[in-house]
Each structure stands twice: as C-alpha cells, then as structure tokens.
Design a protein around this motif. Structure first.
Motif, PDB file in Angstrom:
ATOM      1  N   ALA A 262      12.211  -1.199  72.089  1.00  0.00           N
ATOM      2  CA  ALA A 262      12.368  -1.665  70.632  1.00  0.00           C
ATOM      3  C   ALA A 262      10.859  -0.905  69.904  1.00  0.00           C
ATOM      4  O   ALA A 262      11.140  -0.310  68.874  1.00  0.00           O
ATOM      5  CB  ALA A 262      12.090  -2.980  70.471  1.00  0.00           C
ATOM      6  N   ALA A 263       9.957  -0.774  70.621  1.00  0.00           N
ATOM      7  CA  ALA A 263       8.613  -0.247  70.239  1.00  0.00           C
ATOM      8  C   ALA A 263       8.608   1.299  70.297  1.00  0.00           C
ATOM      9  O   ALA A 263       8.141   1.948  69.460  1.00  0.00           O
ATOM     10  CB  ALA A 263       7.377  -0.654  71.039  1.00  0.00           C
ATOM     11  N   VAL A 264       9.558   1.743  71.259  1.00  0.00           N
ATOM     12  CA  VAL A 264       9.639   3.140  71.602  1.00  0.00           C
ATOM     13  C   VAL A 264      10.549   3.712  70.397  1.00  0.00           C
ATOM     14  O   VAL A 264      10.353   4.541  69.734  1.00  0.00           O
ATOM     15  CB  VAL A 264      10.201   3.443  72.978  1.00  0.00           C
ATOM     16  CG1 VAL A 264      10.691   5.079  73.111  1.00  0.00           C
ATOM     17  CG2 VAL A 264       9.278   3.246  73.988  1.00  0.00           C
ATOM     18  N   ILE A 265      11.637   2.889  70.250  1.00  0.00           N
ATOM     19  CA  ILE A 265      12.558   3.280  69.111  1.00  0.00           C
ATOM     20  C   ILE A 265      11.632   3.355  67.680  1.00  0.00           C
ATOM     21  O   ILE A 265      12.011   4.239  67.004  1.00  0.00           O
ATOM     22  CB  ILE A 265      13.733   2.311  69.208  1.00  0.00           C
ATOM     23  CG1 ILE A 265      14.683   2.629  70.100  1.00  0.00           C
ATOM     24  CG2 ILE A 265      14.338   2.675  67.807  1.00  0.00           C
ATOM     25  CD1 ILE A 265      15.660   1.380  70.495  1.00  0.00           C
ATOM     26  N   ASP A 266      10.773   2.245  67.392  1.00  0.00           N
ATOM     27  CA  ASP A 266      10.177   2.277  66.375  1.00  0.00           C
ATOM     28  C   ASP A 266       9.319   3.490  66.033  1.00  0.00           C
ATOM     29  O   ASP A 266       9.124   4.162  65.112  1.00  0.00           O
ATOM     30  CB  ASP A 266       9.102   1.100  66.249  1.00  0.00           C
ATOM     31  CG  ASP A 266       9.851  -0.028  65.869  1.00  0.00           C
ATOM     32  OD1 ASP A 266      11.265  -0.059  65.139  1.00  0.00           O
ATOM     33  OD2 ASP A 266       9.688  -1.239  66.057  1.00  0.00           O
ATOM     34  N   ARG A 267       8.932   3.961  67.479  1.00  0.00           N
ATOM     35  CA  ARG A 267       7.845   5.241  67.386  1.00  0.00           C
ATOM     36  C   ARG A 267       8.478   6.750  67.549  1.00  0.00           C
ATOM     37  O   ARG A 267       8.365   7.510  66.544  1.00  0.00           O
ATOM     38  CB  ARG A 267       7.010   5.254  68.545  1.00  0.00           C
ATOM     39  CG  ARG A 267       5.784   6.185  68.693  1.00  0.00           C
ATOM     40  CD  ARG A 267       4.996   6.238  67.555  1.00  0.00           C
ATOM     41  NE  ARG A 267       4.258   4.836  67.470  1.00  0.00           N
ATOM     42  CZ  ARG A 267       3.176   4.428  68.178  1.00  0.00           C
ATOM     43  NH1 ARG A 267       2.244   5.522  68.819  1.00  0.00           N
ATOM     44  NH2 ARG A 267       2.567   3.285  68.008  1.00  0.00           N
ATOM     45  N   LEU A 268       9.598   6.828  68.261  1.00  0.00           N
ATOM     46  CA  LEU A 268      10.395   7.988  68.391  1.00  0.00           C
ATOM     47  C   LEU A 268      11.892   8.097  67.799  1.00  0.00           C
ATOM     48  O   LEU A 268      12.217   9.264  67.567  1.00  0.00           O
ATOM     49  CB  LEU A 268      10.950   8.258  70.115  1.00  0.00           C
ATOM     50  CG  LEU A 268       9.607   8.328  70.984  1.00  0.00           C
ATOM     51  CD1 LEU A 268      10.278   8.739  72.478  1.00  0.00           C
ATOM     52  CD2 LEU A 268       8.737   9.430  70.622  1.00  0.00           C
ATOM     53  N   GLY A 269      12.204   7.094  67.084  1.00  0.00           N
ATOM     54  CA  GLY A 269      13.373   6.841  66.558  1.00  0.00           C
ATOM     55  C   GLY A 269      14.555   6.664  67.555  1.00  0.00           C
ATOM     56  O   GLY A 269      14.425   6.792  68.717  1.00  0.00           O
ATOM     57  N   MET A 270      15.580   6.041  67.200  1.00  0.00           N
ATOM     58  CA  MET A 270      16.831   5.774  67.930  1.00  0.00           C
ATOM     59  C   MET A 270      17.418   6.960  68.400  1.00  0.00           C
ATOM     60  O   MET A 270      17.663   6.999  69.650  1.00  0.00           O
ATOM     61  CB  MET A 270      17.944   5.126  67.191  1.00  0.00           C
ATOM     62  CG  MET A 270      17.481   3.630  66.612  1.00  0.00           C
ATOM     63  SD  MET A 270      18.962   2.777  65.805  1.00  0.00           S
ATOM     64  CE  MET A 270      18.205   1.414  65.165  1.00  0.00           C
TER      65      MET A 270
END
Length: 419
Positions: A66-74
């Motif tokens: 969830a944190a990675v998605i917030d940073r890199l995007g889905m």
C-alpha cells in the motif's frame, strides 16, 4: 457527456481481470500437492510449509505494498509484481528440492501476489468511487476469490495430461500477457484523467484533484500506521475475525479440499470443479455483500457470514462421506459465503480509521487474514498426518467461525460512515 462511461469502471475492469488471474496463479499449489508427492516423494507437511509461507508473504506484503503503491503508483507496482510472478512460476519447473519450492512458490510468488490482493481492490474503490464504493469492493474481492477457484479445473486438467511443469509454465504466460494490458489501460487516480471520484462532493472532488504528496518513509510509514492502529480495540477485533476468515477459507479449503476429496473417492478434476463452482457462487455472494455493505450495519453482516460459514464447515465431514449431492449442497452454500466478509471489513476499516489510511490499515488486517490462512494450511496438513483424516481440521475451522461471529458484534459502531 453524462452518458460517457466513467473511466473508473475501466480501471475496475482491468483490476478485476488482474486480480482474477493473479489469484488463479496463487491457487496453483492446490493441484500440485499430489504430483509433487508422487514425483519427489516429498511429505505433505513439507509441501504444506511452503504453501503456508506463500500465504504468509502474500499477507505481509499488503501494508507495505500500500505504501509502495502510494509512492510508485498502481500501474508500475502491478507491472513489477506481474514480472516477479512470471519469473517465480517459470523457475519452479527447475526445482528438485523442497527448499526450492519454499523459496520460489513460498517467497517469490507470495510477494508477487501480495500487491494484487484485496488491499489493491480496497485502494481502487476508495480512490475512484464514493458512490458504489462497497459494491466495487465486492466485485474486486470476488474476482480475487473467484480466480483462485475458477482456474483450478483447467490447471488440474493440464497437470494430469501434460504434467505439473506445464501447469507452472501456463501460469507464467498468463502473468506476462497481463503486463501490456495493465500498462496501457490502468490509471492510478481520477486526477490522471481529469476526473473526480464518482459521486464525490465538491469538497471531496477538490481534494482528489490536488496532486498527491508522498510522505514518510516507504517502509517505516506502514509500521507507524500499525503502531497507532494496535491501540484501538476495533482494530484487534477486525484483525481477529479476519484471522479466522483466512483460517477457514484459502488456507484450509483452497489448499486441502482437493486432497480431502481424493481420499473420499472423488476424482481430482471433479474436486477442482467443485472449487470452481464455489468461485462462481462466490462472485454472486461477495458482489451482493458489497451492495449490502453500502446499506446495512456491517457488524451484523459479519455476524451472519461467519456464523453460516461455521455451520457449513461443521457439515463438511458428513458431506465428504455422503456422496456428490451433499457435497454439491456444501459447495453452493459455502461458495456464497467464501469471502463475503471482505466488503463489510473494508467498509468498517474505512469508517473507523479514515479512507486516507484504509490501504495500510486494511493491509495489516488482511495480513492477519493471511496469517490465519498460513496457520490453517500447515495445521491441516499436520493434523491429517496425526489423525489420518481431514475431519478434525474441518470441524476446528467451523468452531472458530462461530467464535468470529460473536467477535463481530463487539466491534464499535462507526460514528459516521464515510459514504
């Protein structure tokens, strides 16, 4: 313009298909247990350990993804995950030792599917929708559970006719095929296409159109969210009930129903077909659960879902000994309730902790789900070795579901729904 298809539904469609296939890949070990035992002489407990590690890493990846998605995007995150899935499943065909299975299917495939889980569905629903949010969660949750079951007959048939290695190659190709679809069609947020979340108020629309700002350390932020969440009694109740949810679904039935059926004279492909039928009924049940979660007290929904699931699992040992008609009744009844608990759990999480943190908070709650599933995957194999029967783990799971039903009513009623 009002009749133009809202782009969020295209995102839902791409996400639905990706979750469907990713869950199908994750379900593959269910049809590999017997071939691996026969070819390598591996013990069921050793195979179950690798599968429980897969489930555990799948769950642990959730809050951090969830944190990675917030940073890199889905889009970028999903493409990376699909690449990892394709590599992990393809390399599985070269394994010769149990630690190879543990590393490849346990760790790599577990991490690869961790992004494409119910956490992703929750984030898509909360980013793109205010109206129909619960229903979208239901649809995407159903895709993950249905994919896990729907592909089993095909995978079982491939394993029987062409060998388990061809099954692994098939799943690898499926992951590769999805990559261009995700890259060209998926968008991270409504603002990327100049839109607001569907049904948003003016204030919500203005907030959604503002550029997102990534804050906090990529790996420490989920731990900070967890530190705050664990101080809340509702968090422990949601995580506890979800532990029992995982304990009674993919960790138990998704992993061990086929071997249990074979022991009772039901052919492997027929047993896989029963799981596929569960998946079809789950698609109906979980989508309906999402619709209901927008309209009724979600605590009572969880009470009924867990209670009815518990009764069906208590019935399962009898059904296995009684032929196809009782098993068909179990398949339909259990399938409707397979993972209907997710939409009410996501809705309660958003209402109690706020939709800005729903990805990471729900990620930790989902981690408890997978911890329960991992426990059941290993526990069922261990108890089977001790008692030479699956009746004990099935009855145990039925009992803990009754406990989960009682726990659900202890969850604090949200003061105000987010929508």
């Amino acid at each position: 313009m009002k009749n133009k298809l809202y782009y969020g539904w295209i995102v839902v469609g791409v996400t639905f298909l990706t979750l469907l296939v990713a869950a199908g890949i994750r379900s593959t070990p269910g049809v590999l247990i017997l071939p691996l035992e026969q070819e390598f002489g591996w013990e069921l407990t050793d195979i179950s350990l690798a599968l429980s590690v897969n489930i555990l890493f799948y769950g642990l990846a959730g809050p951090f993804m969830a944190a990675v998605i917030d940073r890199l995007g889905m889009r970028k995150t999903m493409v990376l995950s699909l690449t990892l899935l394709a590599a992990g499943t393809a390399l599985t065909t070269l394994m010769t030792q149990t630690w190879h299975l543990l590393l490849l299917w346990g760790v790599l495939v577990g991490l690869g599917t961790g992004t494409m889980s119910n956490v992703l569905g929750a984030m898509v629903a909360n980013r793109w929708f205010v109206q129909h949010r619960g229903m979208v969660v239901g649809i995407l949750t159903a895709s993950a559970a249905t994919g896990q079951l729907l592909f089993l007959p095909l995978l079982a048939q491939i394993a029987m006719s062409a060998g388990w290695r061809q099954t692994a190659f098939t799943t690898s190709i499926a992951a590769l095929v999805l990559i261009p679809l995700v890259w060209f069609l998926l968008r991270d947020r409504p603002r990327d296409v100049g839109l607001a979340p569907l049904g948003a108020s003016e204030e919500e629309a203005a907030a959604a159109l503002a550029p997102p700002v990534a804050t906090g350390n990529l790996f420490l932020e989920p731990l900070k969210v967890l530190r705050v969440a664990v101080r809340s009694k509702p968090f422990w109740l949601l995580a506890g009930t979800f532990f029992f949810c995982g304990f009674s679904t993919n960790g138990l039935i998704g992993t061990h129903l086929i071997p249990a059926c074979v022991e009772h004279g039901i052919p492997e492909v027929t047993a896989a077909g029963m799981l596929a039928l569960m998946g079809l009924f789950d698609l109906v049940g979980t989508t309906a659960s999402g619709w209901l979660s927008d309209r009724f007290d979600n605590r009572w929904l969880l009470f009924w879902y867990y209670g009815l699931r518990g009764l069906s699992l208590l019935f399962l040992p009898y059904a296995l000994d009684s032929g196809y008609v009782p098993m068909l009744a179990f398949t339909i009844f259990y399938g409707l309730d397979w993972i209907a608990t997710v939409p009410p759990t996501v809705r309660l999480t958003a209402d109690l902790f706020g939709k800005e943190k729903v990805g990471m908070v729900y990620g930790w709650i989902a981690c408890a789900h997978q911890l329960g599933a991992a426990t059941a995957a290993y526990e069922a194999g261990l108890l089977h070795s001790l008692f030479e029967s699956y009746a004990v783990p099935f009855l145990l799971s039925g009992g803990v579901c009754i406990l989960a039903a009682a726990m659900a009513l202890r969850i604090k009623r949200p003061v105000q729904a987010t929508s």
